[in-house]
Write a protein that holds these residues in place. Structure first.
Motif, PDB file in Angstrom:
ATOM      1  N   PRO A 153      12.030  -9.598  -0.512  1.00 21.66           N
ATOM      2  CA  PRO A 153      12.684  -8.894  -1.624  1.00 21.66           C
ATOM      3  C   PRO A 153      12.717  -7.379  -1.457  1.00 21.66           C
ATOM      4  N   ASP A 154      11.867  -6.826  -0.587  1.00 21.61           N
ATOM      5  CA  ASP A 154      11.928  -5.359  -0.468  1.00 21.61           C
ATOM      6  C   ASP A 154      13.060  -4.888   0.440  1.00 21.61           C
ATOM      7  N   ASP A 155      13.722  -5.798   1.133  1.00 18.75           N
ATOM      8  CA  ASP A 155      14.981  -5.451   1.789  1.00 18.75           C
ATOM      9  C   ASP A 155      16.090  -5.805   0.805  1.00 18.75           C
TER      10      ASP A 155
ATOM     11  N   PRO B 268       3.007  -5.416  -9.191  1.00 18.39           N
ATOM     12  CA  PRO B 268       3.492  -5.948  -7.914  1.00 18.39           C
ATOM     13  C   PRO B 268       4.749  -5.193  -7.484  1.00 18.39           C
ATOM     14  N   LYS B 269       4.845  -4.894  -6.200  1.00 18.49           N
ATOM     15  CA  LYS B 269       6.005  -4.136  -5.694  1.00 18.49           C
ATOM     16  C   LYS B 269       7.320  -4.807  -6.092  1.00 18.49           C
TER      17      LYS B 269
ATOM     18  N   THR C 113       0.814  -1.231   0.000  1.00 20.36           N
ATOM     19  CA  THR C 113       0.000   0.000   0.000  1.00 20.36           C
ATOM     20  C   THR C 113       0.842   1.272   0.000  1.00 20.36           C
ATOM     21  N   ARG C 114       2.081   1.171   0.489  1.00 16.96           N
ATOM     22  CA  ARG C 114       2.898   2.396   0.525  1.00 16.96           C
ATOM     23  C   ARG C 114       3.275   2.863  -0.873  1.00 16.96           C
ATOM     24  N   PHE C 115       3.088   2.002  -1.866  1.00 18.29           N
ATOM     25  CA  PHE C 115       3.415   2.399  -3.230  1.00 18.29           C
ATOM     26  C   PHE C 115       2.189   2.591  -4.105  1.00 18.29           C
ATOM     27  N   LEU C 116       1.019   2.764  -3.483  1.00 21.16           N
ATOM     28  CA  LEU C 116      -0.152   3.080  -4.291  1.00 21.16           C
ATOM     29  C   LEU C 116       0.021   4.478  -4.890  1.00 21.16           C
ATOM     30  N   PRO C 117      -0.439   4.752  -6.104  1.00 23.06           N
ATOM     31  CA  PRO C 117      -1.262   3.872  -6.924  1.00 23.06           C
ATOM     32  C   PRO C 117      -0.487   2.853  -7.758  1.00 23.06           C
TER      33      PRO C 117
ATOM     34  N   SER D 196       9.799   1.192   1.323  1.00 21.32           N
ATOM     35  CA  SER D 196       9.428   2.591   1.582  1.00 21.32           C
ATOM     36  C   SER D 196       9.904   3.442   0.414  1.00 21.32           C
ATOM     37  N   LYS D 197       9.221   4.551   0.191  1.00 15.78           N
ATOM     38  CA  LYS D 197       9.561   5.383  -0.970  1.00 15.78           C
ATOM     39  C   LYS D 197      10.969   5.972  -0.845  1.00 15.78           C
ATOM     40  N   ALA D 198      11.295   6.473   0.361  1.00 15.07           N
ATOM     41  CA  ALA D 198      12.619   7.088   0.526  1.00 15.07           C
ATOM     42  C   ALA D 198      13.719   6.044   0.316  1.00 15.07           C
ATOM     43  N   GLY D 199      13.512   4.852   0.866  1.00 17.86           N
ATOM     44  CA  GLY D 199      14.515   3.781   0.726  1.00 17.86           C
ATOM     45  C   GLY D 199      14.672   3.366  -0.728  1.00 17.86           C
ATOM     46  N   PHE D 200      13.566   3.311  -1.426  1.00 20.70           N
ATOM     47  CA  PHE D 200      13.605   2.910  -2.840  1.00 20.70           C
ATOM     48  C   PHE D 200      14.387   3.934  -3.667  1.00 20.70           C
TER      49      PHE D 200
END
Ligand code: UTP
Length: 293
Positions: free
Chosen positions: A133-135, A27-28, A17-21, A259-263
């Protein structure tokens, strides 16, 4: 003799949800750092650590992820016709053998622990890895490989760990560890998302685990924990008094790509690490920092 770790579970059923829309249809885990999806970094890390079986816990709307690992015969044919060997090699390196990969469905996002438990029938009496995978961890030796080596010297389960600022502990699973100097620390307790000011340390669990099969059994017996979700941390914590749990302080830089900042940070760091992009990107970043200072 201790059994080797050859299976890894990749829980990718979260809603993102943190990457909506964006995550409404993408998929993230398919979102790209430079030109490779997050999931590819996770697969490469698992392969380097000796993983042979890849188990994905997916959910509705993640079919792009399954397609990503398929052969792409039309694309391959076209690249072959145009003699683009480099691109062909890149494409081929993403294909997985059918027998190596399994997809399990988590029907409802009930938490990370529940997602891992969905794969229980594919894990027998053997230790298994879990990779989120998001880490994303940039390291000379891939993080899971470091862990597999350290794991060979210990018993029980192992979780990757890293210091986080005191005001961020309530976003993580936090370890209570015995005093120690080395990279591997014996865990005395674990708590998921402790209330501010109550964390036993600032050593946080990061998304790499090597778990005893007993953790699967614990998962079937625990109820909802922090945030109303079935928490993997709560099941691992039951092993503290059993076969034991170790925290492993890995070497490397971790990016929280959930998270957006981390990405964004990871995108810049991975771009700067690439020979074909470094000069242009650093020139752009210097010009940007001059214009904003
Ligand atoms: P996150 O806590 O980042 O949740 O999950 P999320 O749904 O992916 O993202 P946000 O918070 O809504 O933006 C950590 C990992 O656990 C998986 C996610 O796919 C991610 O890899 N997960 C989480 C599941 O597979 N199932 C769940 O029910 C929850």
């Amino acid at each position: 003799m201790k059994r080797s770790v050859t299976k890894a579970i990749f829980p990718v059923a979260g809603l993102g949800t943190r990457f909506l829309p964006a995550t409404k249809s993408v998929p993230k885990e398919i979102m790209t750092l430079v030109d490779r999806p997050l999931i590819q970094y996770a697969i490469d890390e698992a392969r380097a650590a000796g993983i042979k079986e890849f188990i994905f816990v997916t959910s509705r709307g993640k079919s792009a992820l399954e397609d990503y690992f398929d052969d792409a015969p039309v694309l391959e044919q076209e690249l072959r016709r145009k003699k683009k060997k480099d691109l062909l090699d890149i494409l081929k390196s993403t294909t997985m053998d059918s027998g190596q990969i399994a997809y399990i469905r988590q029907h409802r996002a009930r938490g990370l622990g529940h997602a891992v438990a969905c794969a229980r029938r594919l894990i027998h009496n053997e230790p298994f890895a879990v990779i989120l995978p998001d880490d994303v961890i940039a390291a000379n030796k891939p993080c899971l490989e470091q862990m597999v080596e350290a794991y060979a010297e210990t018993e029980g389960s192992m979780v990757a760990a890293m210091e986080v600022p005191a005001d961020r502990t309530s976003s993580y699973g936090i370890l209570d560890v015995e005093e120690g100097e080395g990279q591997t620390l014996r865990v005395r307790g674990m708590v998921e998302k402790p209330e501010p000011g109550t964390a036993p340390s600032n050593l946080a669990v990061i998304g790499r685990y090597i778990l005893s099969p007993r953790v699967m059994k614990h998962l079937s017996g625990i109820g909802e924990g922090a945030g109303g979700e079935i928490q993997l941390t709560d099941a691992i914590a039951r092993e503290v008094g059993g076969d034991g749990v170790h925290g492993f302080r890995f070497e490397g830089q971790r990016y929280d790509c959930g998270s957006k900042a981390g990405f964004l940070q990871a995108t810049v760091a991975f771009g700067l690490a690439r020979d074909d992009l470094r000069d242009e990107l650093s020139e752009f970043l210097s010009a940007l920092s001059l214009s904003t200072s």
